[in-house]
Every structure is written in C-alpha cells, then in structure tokens.
Design a protein around this motif. Structure first.
Motif, short mmCIF file in Angstrom:
data_model
loop_
_atom_site.label_atom_id
_atom_site.label_comp_id
_atom_site.label_asym_id
_atom_site.label_seq_id
_atom_site.Cartn_x
_atom_site.Cartn_y
_atom_site.Cartn_z
N PRO A 197 0.81 -1.26 -0.04
CA PRO A 197 -0.08 -0.06 0.00
C PRO A 197 0.86 1.39 -0.07
O PRO A 197 2.01 1.27 0.32
N PHE A 231 1.32 5.13 1.21
CA PHE A 231 0.93 6.08 2.22
C PHE A 231 0.37 7.49 1.48
O PHE A 231 0.88 8.14 0.61
N SER A 235 -0.89 11.25 2.20
CA SER A 235 -0.95 12.26 3.32
C SER A 235 -2.36 13.13 2.93
O SER A 235 -2.89 13.16 2.05
N HIS A 269 4.55 -3.25 5.83
CA HIS A 269 5.54 -2.12 6.12
C HIS A 269 5.79 -1.80 7.43
O HIS A 269 4.75 -1.69 8.23
N HIS A 270 6.70 -1.00 7.98
CA HIS A 270 6.77 -0.30 9.27
C HIS A 270 5.70 0.91 9.07
O HIS A 270 5.45 1.50 8.05
N HIS A 271 5.05 0.76 10.25
CA HIS A 271 4.36 2.21 10.57
C HIS A 271 5.02 3.05 11.34
O HIS A 271 5.92 2.48 12.32
N ALA A 272 4.86 4.26 11.46
CA ALA A 272 5.50 5.10 12.35
C ALA A 272 4.34 6.16 13.06
O ALA A 272 3.53 6.51 12.46
N LEU A 273 5.19 6.83 13.79
CA LEU A 273 4.40 7.69 14.49
C LEU A 273 4.93 9.08 14.05
O LEU A 273 6.09 9.40 13.80
N PHE A 274 3.96 9.98 13.64
CA PHE A 274 4.53 11.32 13.06
C PHE A 274 3.88 12.39 14.12
O PHE A 274 2.77 12.21 14.70
N LEU A 275 4.67 13.31 14.17
CA LEU A 275 4.54 14.34 15.28
C LEU A 275 4.64 15.63 14.49
O LEU A 275 5.36 16.40 14.71
N ILE A 322 9.73 8.23 22.97
CA ILE A 322 9.00 6.98 22.33
C ILE A 322 9.50 5.87 22.40
O ILE A 322 8.86 4.65 21.92
N SER A 323 10.89 5.72 22.56
CA SER A 323 11.40 4.54 21.94
C SER A 323 11.85 3.59 23.33
O SER A 323 11.68 2.46 23.19
N ALA A 366 5.54 2.69 16.98
CA ALA A 366 6.69 3.11 16.36
C ALA A 366 7.43 1.96 15.65
O ALA A 366 8.44 2.36 14.76
N SER A 367 7.16 0.92 15.82
CA SER A 367 8.09 -0.10 15.16
C SER A 367 7.26 -1.26 14.53
O SER A 367 6.18 -1.55 14.80
N LEU A 397 -2.38 10.49 8.94
CA LEU A 397 -1.89 10.03 7.65
C LEU A 397 -2.82 8.77 7.40
O LEU A 397 -3.06 7.97 8.24
#
Lengths: 348, 517
Positions: free
Chosen positions: B14, B16, B18, B49-55, B72-73, B117-118, B163
């Motif tokens: 897929p 992404f 925005s 896929h990895h997904h991530a946290l967006f800030l 966050i880690s 985050a991972s 997103l």
C-alpha cells in the motif's frame, strides 16, 4: 551552464569522514576531486585509520589535530559526527570551499551526462546572485537565459554569492518521519535550474552538498546546534539547518546571495528512518521555534563583518531562545566560541 | 465498526497518502481527522510495512497544553498522554475511561507507543485489540475507498496530522486531476484570429471560452467550430460598463481583464493567441491547463522555502528542517506558467539577443516566497477568481496611454502584495507553453520606454507597501492600494493619478457585475 574558468588554487574540497573506508567514495569522485586540494577530517569519534586511495592531493586531520587546535576544555566545541567538516573549514585558506557527504556519489543529469558538482558549485559562487527580485526564468546568468520583462534594470548586476546549496537524487534529504512514512520515496526529478533564494526568505539548507565563499561568509558556517541524541545519520541531526539559517541571515544582512538548485549528487541508501525517528525526533520539534526566530531576526546596521554578525546572532539566541531549551543556550555559547576560534586560527 | 480487509501476500504494498492531498474538504471521515485542532491522530498500519508515529505540530494558537512525549522508544520516559481537548484541559479519562497519566497505565501507554513506532503489523508487539487503539472506518471521498485506520488519543500539545493508508488493493494511486469544466473559464484576448485554438482543442474543448476582441469591433473574429464561447468586442464592453469602460484598455491585450470581470466561474485560465502546445523532454504534449489546475488545487508554501520545490507534487515532499506546522500550506491564488521558445524578454534584451530561445525545461513548480516580488506574465496564467479576482486588473495601457507591456506586471505586483497580506500563495514554474511569435522589439521599446524608468520607482513602492490589518477582502486591499498609488506615485507621473482612479473604477465595475449574494 556557462563556461567558467576555474582557478584550482582557489578551491578546497572538505570531506568529513564518517566512515573508515573512503575508497569507493573517492574513486567515484576521482575525475573531479583529483584536480583539487582536499581537506579530509576524520570524525573524532571514529576509531581507526582512514583508507584513502592514492592519487589525491590532500591534508588529513584527525582527533589529535582537532584537540591540538581547539583544546580540551569543557567549553570546547564538539567536532564529532557531521561537525567534523567544520574543522576543515577552519583549516582552509582558500576562497571557495565545497563539502559533500561521504555517502554521496556523482549524479547524472537527465541526458545521462556525468554531473561535475564541483564545477557547478564554483559557477554558482562566481556568478552574481539576485536576491532582491525573483526572476521567473531562474538564474539569469546562465547560458540561454536572462532577466525577464519587468525585472528592474538597476537590480540586474546582482550581488556576490556567498552560499551554493545543491540537491540530491535518490535519497533526498527528507526528515525521518517523512521518509519513514514514504519508505519507497526516492527523488528522481532532475530540476535543471539554479535560483537565488530571495532576501529574507528562509530555507532549510542541507549540509549534504554545499559550497561557500569562505572569504565572504566563512565564520558563519559553524558547528553549534547539537541535539542530545545526535548521531551519524543526517536524520538524527539538524545542525546544518541551524547553520544554514545563520548563513542566510548573515548573507541577507551583508547583501550577499544564497543560491539553491544545481548541482545534484546521488545520495546512497544508508540507515533506517524509523530507527532514527525512535532515537531522535527532538530536532523536528525544535524547528518550530528555530524557524520563526530566524525569520524575524534583524541585525543592527553597524554590523559589517561575518564574524560580528555571528556574534550578534549568538547574543540574540541567548536572549530569546536559550530560556526555552538548553540546546539553544549551548548553541549560542558554541557560536561565540567558534568566532573566537576562527579569529585565533586566522591570526596564527 | 471495523471493516476488515482480506490481506494476502499478493496484495501490492500500500501507499501512504498524506492527508492534505487526499482529504476532501467536506470529509466523510470522522470529525477528529478533519481539522488540525484535534488531538486525535491516526496510525498507519500495513501488513508488510513499518508504520511510524508522526508528530507534526499545531498551528492552532488555542492549544495550550505543553506536555510532550519525550521518549517514544524506551519503555520509560516522562511524557504524558492525556485526553487532550481543544481548550487544553488534560487529565480525566479518554473515551475508554483510561487515564493515561496514571502511573499504572504508563506501561500500557508505552507499549502502545512502542507498537506504533516499530514493526510490521504481524509483529507480536502490535495488538490491534490494545485499549489505546481504536479502529475507525474512514471513507476517502475522492476515491470512494474504504480504509481502516487506528487512532490513539494523545495530548494536543503536539498535534498530529493524520495519515491514511490503504490496506486494500488499489488500482491507481494518483487520483486524476479533476477537469473542473464547469468551474473554469478560459479568457483569450485577440485582435487577429483564433486559429491557435485548433492545436489546443483536445485540452480546451470541454471548457467555456471568453473571448475579448480588441481593436476594430466591426471585424469578425472566427472561432473554430465546436467551442462553447462568449465574445465581447469594444462595443460590448462600452455597453456593459458604460462610463466605467474607461478603465478597460484599448489596443492592448490588457483588455483581457474584462473577461475576468464578466466571468461567473471560480477559476480563470488566460492564454495569448500566439501560444501553442509545448512538448516536455520526453516528447509528450503538455496539457498546460491540467497543470494549472493541479497547481491551483494544491496548497502553496510561501512562508518557508522548500528546496525540493513544490512538496505536494508526486515524487516530492518537504525536506528535513521544514517545520511541520507550516506543512499544510495556504490556498493557492495564482498559477504562473512559463514559455519555451520565445522568452518573455523586454525590448532592450530582445534587441541585444534577438536569437535567444528558451530551450530549458525546468521540471519544477514553486511558491514565490512571501515578501518577494516577481514579474508576472499574462501569457500563460491561471488564478482562482474567487480568491484574488479583483486584484487582477491589467491597468491602463495601449491607445491613449503613455505605456504598454506593463499590464500583467502591474497586476502581478498588486496581486502579490495582496496575496502576501491575505495569506494566499502564488506558484510559478510548470506548465510550459510554446510561445511562437516574437513581437517587434522597436515597437516594444516605444511602449516600454517610460516603464523602464518608472519601474525603478514602482518596485520600491510595492516592496514597502503595507496594507492595514482591517483590510480583509481583496477589494478593500485593492482600494487601499489605489489610494497609496495616488499618494506616492502620483508625483512620478500624472499617469499614476489616472491609473489610481482607474483602479477604483475597476473595483466599482467588478462589484457591480459581481454582486455578493
């Protein structure tokens, strides 16, 4: 692009070595780099001996050289990681400095021709910039272009160019969240233009592929803005963005130009955006304060040299930004230290 | 209600999307996604896929909560998640009754963050039943696709731009540019003929044309078959505007702005009758109108320069260091296209370089930064008439006037000042058209002569103009500008007194023909 005859004695190419084996990097650039004097600075945190292929004219600086010049006091500026190249700027005596990250190789233009990034940077630096009015045909001094109808004649001689910011194909200089969000996004668009960034317009200047006129703006390219968890990937730093804004403010004040666009370099895959994001994302947050600060910064009219500009910027940083975050306080101190260091090294 | 999708290994990865590109203004998505005020963000998840946290950060000054998630880690960290709300109160529980500030929930919170985050979705750390995560069904109106996103509540001190990710198969990722055929008029000034339209037929035929016939009104202008158009000659202009017709130039393409005034559409594209379809470097014919529409429908970024040019274009994005709070951009008011072949040079340059041709195809669109002036060319121009129309007055040029070939530039400087004041954007760059006719440089020199001197006064004037804060409409800004033109430029030449009066007449005529409902 117009033919500029390059005086090779006026150029230093500064390479910050963040990896030990520079062989493939230097081989890729051999046809270009072999014509110039190189200053190679080894990241003081990088242990071991650099591998540099034969046939280059270079000076190498390592941790011991850095410590020798800078001293070991707790106030001393850190030159580790990407900041090692600033030591190279300090040591140079040349007019033009070009710096390219060691994970970048020459690009090809849309016709498939090898891009001589160094020649393009020198062309950018030695032709006038036009920051006071936007030319819709971009760089009016390049071959085949000119000022368009409506461009005031009094502004057509332009001003000296202080900084030339190049771009990157393949792995563009995106921040970690963006690259993590779009892991397949690669920059494949070769935009055949150089343009002057207008007066008082701020921009994020990437340190990956830049060049500058050391005689005009040298002291403004400085190692000041370190993040707590800064590492060896551009995703984990914003030091060059900070530096770039200082340079832009200085250039705006001294009526010099900053250009952006060509040349491109090809940036190789390295690192993992998500890992970087997990480790260091404070830079993303700090930009929210940094950008408005620089956008509204005006220096006093009496300030006339790059060194004094830097000192004044540092004072305002201390006053306005430092209370919010110790990173800024430290940056201001580093800037003042740098100016002292710059002056000291010049007089030796 | 969760719509589950059948995810198999043959599902293509897929993409992404925005939010700013694909979220329609009248979103059928849950309210929390639709504005930057919300504290909700949605989490992107795919099976591969990895997904991530967006800030990203809030531009909304009503946000006052300054807590942030600092780490966050690691499992620890001193960030807090509260139930953020628009008035900044925190504490209390979220929709699930969890109080995330509570120490006992810190572990849950941190695990949720870690999960976000991972790792791919099948990573054992990720638990779609986790109480922090709420599945939401969302429909993207532009494609009709149903999508699943997970949302988590976090403090509105760091506001999130959401997103979306499709986890279903999708044929074409890039939504096609809407035609806007009922929302756009093409305005063409002409004194000769409209043969050039034949070449543009595949691109222009769906649209309504407004032809402004300059010069001798008794001459019959032939419009090629098959085009839907209205045509105005000088007699029509005089009849419609009466005494106000004095503000419309005669014997100069500046008369085209009459077309903007009589149009009833949201968007205008204007093109000269010696401009033809250009080819891009691959040899493909350029649909200039489509590119203008793309430019006008995507935001501009005047407050900070993006070194990779238009970040909303396919294959581009904002570079490192670009503040997230500025990434929504502002509405685009003007799309300024360029020209291959005969470049838009002034007469002196034409005389010195009669053979120079623009052969460089620069594959970029960019926003002209706030505070920067530029020389606008009316040959290949699109704009949002609703946003900026009244500022597009092309001045007094041609017959009976001391100056010519400064019409579009005058409009451009006024427009830029007003756009800067109102927070609107102007883009320049693509699309290219092929400009075929080089006008006579000696004729041009006579027309431009005064302008070359006057310009030296005009530029500092426009660079230093300020508009009062309470000028919030284009018309009030423009009238204020007219006042200042009279006050400051009247002494350069009496022409500017006439021009200032004409600017006022223009606004009066505009308002008469375009009464606000």
């Amino acid at each position: 692009m117009s033919e500029i005859s390059i005086n090779h004695d006026e150029v230093d190419i500064v390479i910050g070595a963040l990896q030990l084996d520079l062989t493939s990097f230097m081989e890729e650039w051999r046809s270009v780099f072999s014509q110039f004097h190189l200053i190679i600075v080894q990241d003081p945190d990088l242990k071991g001996k650099l591998e540099i292929p034969a046939g280059f004219n270079f000076d190498l600086y390592t941790k011991s050289d850095i410590d020798g010049v800078v001293g070991l006091s707790s106030n001393a500026i850190s030159f580790s990681g990407y900041s090692c190249r600033y030591f190279g700027y300090l040591m140079s005596h040349k007019k033009y400095i070009i710096a390219i990250d060691d994970d970048c190789v020459p690009a090809k233009d849309s016709a498939g021709n090898f891009v001589d990034a160094v020649a393009q940077h020198i062309t950018n630096l030695s032709t006038p910039a036009t920051p006071f009015f936007f030319n819709t045909l971009y760089d009016p001094f390049c071959k085949g272009a000119d000022f368009v109808r409506g461009y005031p004649f009094s502004l057509r001689s332009g001003v000296d160019c202080g900084l030339s910011c190049g771009l990157w194909l393949n792995l563009a200089d995106l921040d970690a969240p963006t690259q993590a969000l779009k892991p397949e996004l690669r920059n494949t668009r070769y935009v055949d233009a150089v343009l002057t960034v207008p007066l008082r317009t701020m921009m994020p200047t990437s340190g990956i592929n830049i060049a500058f006129n050391r005689e005009l703006v040298g002291p403004a390219l400085l190692p000041a803005f370190r993040l707590a968890k800064e590492g060896n990937l551009r995703w984990e730093t914003v030091e060059d963005i900070w530096t770039g804004m200082c340079v832009k403010v200085v250039c705006d004040h001294l009526r010099l130009g900053v250009k952006s666009g060509l040349p491109y370099v090809w940036r190789k895959e390295r690192g993992n955006a998500i890992e970087s994001l997990k480790k260091e994302w404070e830079g993303v947050k700090l930009m929210e304060d940094v950008v408005p600060f620089f956008q509204s910064l005006r220096l006093s009219t009496s300030v006339a040299t790059a060194e004094d500009c830097v000192s004044e910027i540092a004072a305002v940083v201390k006053q306005k930004l430092a209370p919010a975050n110790p990173v800024f306080a430290r940056a201001a101190e580093n800037m003042l230290e740098w100016v002292k260091l710059w002056k000291r090294v010049r007089t030796q | 209600m969760l719509i589950s999708a059948n995810i198999t290994s043959t599902t293509p990865p897929p993409r992404f999307l925005s939010l700013h590109n694909h979220l329609p203004s009248s979103a059928s998505v849950p309210r929390p996604f639709s504005t930057a005020k919300t504290h909700l963000f949605s989490l992107s998840i795919t099976p591969t896929h990895h997904h991530a946290l967006f800030l990203p950060f809030s531009t909304n000054s009503s946000v006052t909560n300054t807590d942030i998630i600092t780490d966050i880690s690691s499992g620890g960290g001193n960030g807090e998640i509260g139930r953020g709300s628009n008035n900044g109160d925190d504490g209390g529980g979220d929709e699930n009754g969890n109080n995330w500030n509570d120490d006992s929930n810190k572990k849950n919170r941190d695990e949720a963050l870690m999960a976000m985050a991972s790792g791919p979705a099948h990573d054992p750390k990720f638990d779609s039943n986790h109480p922090a995560l709420k599945p939401l069904q969302v429909i993207d109106e532009s494609t009709g696709q149903q999508q699943v996103v997970y949302s988590v509540t976090i403090p509105n001190s760091i506001l999130i731009k959401t997103l979306l990710v499709e986890i279903q198969t999708m044929a074409a990722i890039e939504p096609s540019t809407p035609l806007l055929k009922d929302e756009l008029d093409i305005v063409i000034p002409t004194i000769r003929n409209l043969d050039f339209l034949e070449m543009w037929r595949p691109f222009f035929q769906p649209y309504h044309l407004i032809i402004v016939q300059d010069g001798d009104p008794s001459k019959k202008i032939n419009v090629p078959e098959g085009f839907d158009y209205e045509l105005y000659n000088r007699n029509d202009i005089n009849k419609i505007l009466g005494p106000k017709a004095s503000c419309i130039s005669f014997k100069d393409s500046a008369c085209r702005c009459f077309g903007y005034m009589v149009s009833k559409k949201k968007y205008i594209f204007t093109i000269d009758d010696d401009c033809f379809v250009a080819k891009d470097p691959t040899g493909k014919e350029i649909n200039a109108l489509e590119q203008h529409i793309k430019n006008l429908l995507s935001p501009s970024t005047p407050f900070f320069f993006n070194t990779l040019y238009d970040p909303y274009r396919d294959g581009a994005d904002f570079v490192r260091g670009y503040p997230f709070s500025l990434r929504e951009g502002v509405p685009t008011a003007v799309s300024h296209g360029l020209w291959l072949n005969i470049p838009d040079y002034d007469a002196p340059t034409q005389l010195v370089k009669p053979r120079e041709r623009n052969t460089r195809y620069v594959d970029a669109v960019m926003t002209i930064p706030k505070g920067t002036l530029f020389p606008m060319c009316g040959m290949n121009l699109g704009f949002n008439r609703e946003l900026i129309g009244p500022a597009m007055y092309f001045g007094l040029m041609g017959d009976g006037q001391p100056i010519g070939r400064y019409d579009d530039m005058w409009a451009g400087w006024c427009t830029k000042v007003i756009c800067d004041h109102l927070g609107l954007g102007i883009k320049t760059g693509l699309p290219y058209i092929w400009h075929s006719k080089a006008s006579n440089p000696f004729v041009n020199l006579k027309k431009e002569y005064k302008g070359i001197y006057w310009q030296e006064e005009l530029i500092p004037f426009f660079q230093s103009v300020t508009l009062p804060k309470d000028s919030t409409t284009v018309q009030t800004c423009y009238l204020e500008l007219a006042k200042q033109v009279k006050a400051k430029l009247g002494k350069v030449d009496d022409y500017f007194n006439k021009l200032a009066d004409a600017m006022v007449t223009w606004i009066e005529a505009w308002d008469e023909l375009n009464p606000s409902t």
